[in-house]
Write a protein that holds these residues in place. Structure first.
Motif, short mmCIF file in Angstrom:
data_model
loop_
_atom_site.label_atom_id
_atom_site.label_comp_id
_atom_site.label_asym_id
_atom_site.label_seq_id
_atom_site.Cartn_x
_atom_site.Cartn_y
_atom_site.Cartn_z
N GLY A 279 -9.35 27.85 -9.66
CA GLY A 279 -9.95 27.55 -10.89
C GLY A 279 -10.75 28.47 -11.59
N GLU A 280 -10.99 27.97 -12.72
CA GLU A 280 -11.98 28.93 -13.72
C GLU A 280 -12.86 29.90 -12.72
N THR A 281 -12.90 31.23 -13.97
CA THR A 281 -13.41 31.58 -12.36
C THR A 281 -14.03 33.07 -14.17
N ASP A 282 -16.04 32.53 -14.45
CA ASP A 282 -16.36 32.95 -14.97
C ASP A 282 -17.83 33.45 -14.34
N ARG A 283 -18.06 34.78 -13.50
CA ARG A 283 -18.76 35.16 -12.90
C ARG A 283 -19.50 36.29 -13.42
N VAL A 284 -20.90 36.82 -13.96
CA VAL A 284 -21.39 37.65 -14.15
C VAL A 284 -21.79 38.68 -12.45
N TRP B 135 -13.22 37.11 -14.30
CA TRP B 135 -13.19 35.87 -15.11
C TRP B 135 -11.21 35.86 -15.70
N ASN B 136 -11.19 34.45 -15.08
CA ASN B 136 -9.91 33.46 -15.27
C ASN B 136 -9.86 32.63 -16.10
N PRO B 137 -9.62 31.77 -16.86
CA PRO B 137 -9.50 30.81 -17.15
C PRO B 137 -9.10 30.07 -17.23
N TRP B 138 -8.28 29.83 -16.63
CA TRP B 138 -7.49 28.84 -16.03
C TRP B 138 -6.44 27.40 -16.73
N ILE B 139 -5.97 26.69 -16.19
CA ILE B 139 -5.70 25.82 -16.98
C ILE B 139 -5.97 25.92 -18.51
N GLU B 140 -7.37 24.65 -18.16
CA GLU B 140 -7.94 24.14 -19.49
C GLU B 140 -8.54 24.72 -20.24
N LYS B 141 -9.09 25.60 -19.93
CA LYS B 141 -9.80 27.16 -20.59
C LYS B 141 -8.40 27.21 -21.88
#
Length: 437
Positions: A346-351, A383-389
């Motif tokens: 799924g969407e992944t956005d991590r620091v 980071w990977n935006p996945w489908i919706e983003k």
């Protein structure tokens, strides 16, 4: 309307009178800003109505057009067009390959009609809204090739009108780098799939970043303050090419640079010199060097926002971040700890914070491992935006999230760098293919 090319030494009285009337008296520009000490170095232009000087402009050796002014009673009569035409003619005679100016926002359309394009967000200068505008001349790539080309290894071409790109080829790999943003677009080891990813829907246009490759985020990473562009202001501007050459083991390097000017200081009021040095061969090395050329310390965040190409995101994982604390942007910057490898469903956005470790992208789809080593950085973004983003990005084709992954070498969030006057900081990313899986 007739235009003469003059010098400050011979026509300071006429030039100064026009600028005083327009800028200081009419527009309330402080005298200290108007008389900047550069006039003796510039080409100056006077436009005459019959024998009366009614407008002026100047051109600096670095391609900076400025001090365009026409007396109020003579506006709308072609004086501005005549001035700009004379400036462009002189620029061509001087073989300048790139021009820029800071236009008052209401006048931007005038410059667009002569081929200039706005770059970045509106900014105030002397309390007046401005836009930075740039014009890449027809001879830009050929001029770069004359000065910096390396026979059989490095040459410049136009990816689109006004978008010069350097192409590098060695026995070990090939690469493409946009001069706008100093953005590495491609790096492909010989006989391998491309390591970097660029969207099929990417836009190559003056003043716009390309979706993919390695955008340079500086002097801030992430959202800017109100009215300021996300990820800083250098990724959509043309950089100066300063040097090219050959290194060890058949590698090739190119050094880009940028300094502060009126438009940068309006967004970020500091004196600086920033360079990106790209060395390409069997591995890819990128060094982002920040120097403080002012009298006061400043603080930056920054990043090499690297997009990697993968065979399939669902079968890709990242190792090297085990037991590292991260801030999860998807969950409102909640703090968590990484357990095992980073996987994707799924969407992944991590620091990831307080980490200097190498990361390894285990790409099962292409049966390879990509190692990302770094220095000068204690944060890593995944980071990977996945489908919706993905649907919100006009410059990303449907379904492309499945073939890309960002593992970014950064100083972000709580990881901030302070640079003292005369000091420098180096952020380095080193990318190589590990042995085949």
């Amino acid at each position: 309307m007739q235009v003469q090319v003059v010098t400050w030494a011979s026509h300071a009285a006429e030039l100064g009178s026009i600028r005083r009337h327009v800028f200081i008296d009419e527009q309330n520009v402080p005298e200290a800003l108007e008389w900047d000490g550069l006039d003796h170095r510039a080409f100056h232009f006077l436009v005459y109505a019959d024998t009366l000087p009614v407008g002026c402009a100047r051109l600096l050796a670095d391609g900076h057009i400025g001090r365009m002014a026409v007396l109020q009673d003579f506006r709308g009569q072609g004086a501005g067009r005549a001035l700009l035409a004379a400036v462009l003619q002189t620029a061509r005679q001087q073989t300048l390959s790139w021009l820029y100016l800071n236009a008052q926002t209401h006048a931007a359309g005038f410059y667009v009609r002569s081929g200039f394009q706005p770059v970045g967000a509106e900014f105030p200068d002397a309390g007046i809204p401005h836009l930075r505008m740039e014009l890449v001349m027809e001879n830009h790539s050929s001029a770069l090739n004359t000065r910096f080309g390396l026979a059989g290894k490095l040459h410049f071409v136009d990816a689109a009108a006004g978008v010069p790109v350097v192409e590098i080829t060695t026995a070990h790999a090939s690469a493409r780098i946009a001069v706008q943003g100093a953005q590495v677009l491609e790096w492909q080891p010989t006989g391998q799939q491309p390591v970097l990813w660029v969207s099929r829907a990417a836009v190559y246009q003056t003043g716009k970043g390309v979706r993919g490759g390695v955008p340079v985020c500086w002097p801030w990473f992430g959202a800017g303050a109100e009215g300021k562009p996300a990820h800083g202001f250098v990724r959509t501007r043309l950089w100066e090419v300063r040097e090219t050459g050959q290194g060890v083991a058949d590698s090739v390097f190119i050094r880009f640079g940028m300094k502060d000017d009126e438009s940068t200081r309006a967004l970020w009021d500091h004196a600086f010199d920033v360079e990106l040095i790209v060395t390409m061969g069997a591995a890819l090395k990128m060094e982002l060097v920040t120097r403080n050329t002012g009298a006061a310390p400043f603080e930056i965040t920054q990043g090499l926002h690297t997009y990697f190409r993968v065979g399939a995101i669902a079968s890709t994982q990242v190792t090297g971040l085990e037991d590292t604390v991260y801030l999860d942007k998807v969950l409102g910057f909640a703090r968590a700890t990484q357990h095992g490898a980073v996987t994707f469903d799924g969407e992944t956005d991590r620091v990831y914070v307080n980490t200097t470790s190498d990361c390894v992208i285990d790409d099962a789809g292409f049966q390879r491992k990509i190692r990302v080593a770094k220095s000068g950085s204690t944060s890593t973004v995944v980071w990977n935006p996945w489908i919706e983003k993905e649907k919100g990005f006009a410059d990303m084709a449907q379904g492309e999230y499945q073939e890309m992954l960002c593992v970014e070498t950064v100083n972000a969030g709580e990881d901030r760098v302070t640079i003292v006057p005369g000091g420098e900081h180096r952020l380095v990313a080193f990318i190589a293919l590990d042995a085949a899986v």
